[in-house]
Design an enzyme around this catalytic site. Structure first.
Site, PDB file in Angstrom:
ATOM      1  N   PRO A  83      34.393  38.848  46.294  1.00 51.02           N
ATOM      2  CG  PRO A  83      36.562  38.924  45.493  1.00 51.02           C
ATOM      3  CD  PRO A  83      35.737  38.418  46.630  1.00 51.02           C
ATOM      4  CD  GLU A  84      28.751  39.237  43.603  1.00 49.60           C
ATOM      5  OE1 GLU A  84      28.102  38.391  42.975  1.00 49.60           O
ATOM      6  OE2 GLU A  84      28.493  39.557  44.775  1.00 49.60           O
ATOM      7  CE  LYS A 105      31.472  34.017  43.969  1.00 47.58           C
ATOM      8  NZ  LYS A 105      30.992  34.425  45.283  1.00 47.58           N
ATOM      9  NE  ARG A 112      28.224  35.302  51.820  1.00 46.53           N
ATOM     10  CZ  ARG A 112      28.581  34.738  50.674  1.00 46.53           C
ATOM     11  NH1 ARG A 112      28.496  33.443  50.524  1.00 46.53           N
ATOM     12  NH2 ARG A 112      29.012  35.467  49.680  1.00 46.53           N
TER      13      ARG A 112
END
Ligand SMILES: [Zn+2]
Length: 263
Positions: A2-3, A51, A251
């Protein structure tokens, strides 16, 4: 993963559901907290830092429940007796007040800290793009401190600035015409890039389905993220994808070779 804006939304829904409520029961389904019972405690608030989620609970002592969604985690809010939308075996934390039940599923981190130790878990973070203490100059200074680092990696490093994940990294680099592997030092509009990043999170923090193109249709929401081989929305070049980053922590990066030439 999630951002930052997704985590901000999770914090807000937890806060709306539980702030000011007395906990009727708590259930920590992780080995290290299996015997902990905070029932009778009062939830003060939940806030996000980058986050990370911090839920402050006053129960004999001042506690902070620190959770992180990592890859698959989510917090759901239910009415008492309402059927959960994820399997019960994925639940890691259940906090129940008289009128609400907050269930944290597949959380990457669940730990209970004395409140004065919050800084141990979020103190390393750079300025939070959605935080009340956002500091653009400090974020820029952090990014510029490692001029040779690929911009994509530098943006993902939460110690520089907190809240950008893979999706916004890809989208930001595209909208700025910057190749994600280009070193920070060649990005001549770094302040604009950082400002636009904050804007992206800001406009999307209220939305369940984020968009960077402004188009809300399912397949039209992103410029390049997860669009490998699809034509670039500006020039029709097929979008490229590659793994970027330190070994073991790579990533996926998406870009258009023609709109974002490597420098
Ligand atoms: Zn293009």
């Amino acid at each position: 993963m999630p951002e930052g804006d997704t985590v901000w939304r999770a914090a807000r829904s937890l806060d709306r559901a539980l702030a000011g409520q007395i906990l009727a029961s708590t259930d920590f389904r992780v080995p290290q907290l299996a015997t902990v019972d905070l029932s009778g405690g009062k939830v003060l608030r939940t806030l996000s830092r980058g986050k990370h989620l911090l839920t402050r609970i006053e129960a004999r002592e001042a506690w902070t429940l620190h959770t992180h969604l990592k890859m698959e985690g989510s917090w759901h809010i239910y009415q008492p007796g309402q059927k959960w939308r994820r399997p019960a075996h994925e639940a890691r934390v259940v906090l129940s007040s008289g009128s609400r039940q907050a269930v944290g599923f597949s959380l990457g981190i669940v730990e209970l800290l004395p409140r004065h130790r919050e800084n141990d878990v979020v103190g390393h973070l750079g300025p939070d793009l959605l935080g009340p203490d956002w500091d653009e100059d400090r974020a820029l200074a952090n990014l510029r401190a490692e001029p040779a680092r690929p911009i994509g990696q530098a943006l993902l490093d939460q110690r520089n600035l907190a809240g950008i994940g893979n999706m916004y990294m890809a989208e930001l680099c595209f909208t700025m015409g910057v190749h994600p592997a280009s070193p920070v030092s060649v990005v001549d509009q770094l302040p604009r890039l950082v400002r636009r990043g904050r804007q992206m999170l800001e406009v999307n923090k209220e939305r369940a389905n984020q968009t960077t193109t402004g188009d809300l249709r399912e397949r039209e929401r992103m410029w390049v993220y997860r669009r490998d081989n699809a034509p670039c929305r500006r020039c029709r070049t097929p979008i490229a994808v590659t793994m970027l980053g330190e070994l073991g922590r790579e990533r996926a990066a998406y870009w258009c070779a023609s709109c974002q030439p490597e420098r």
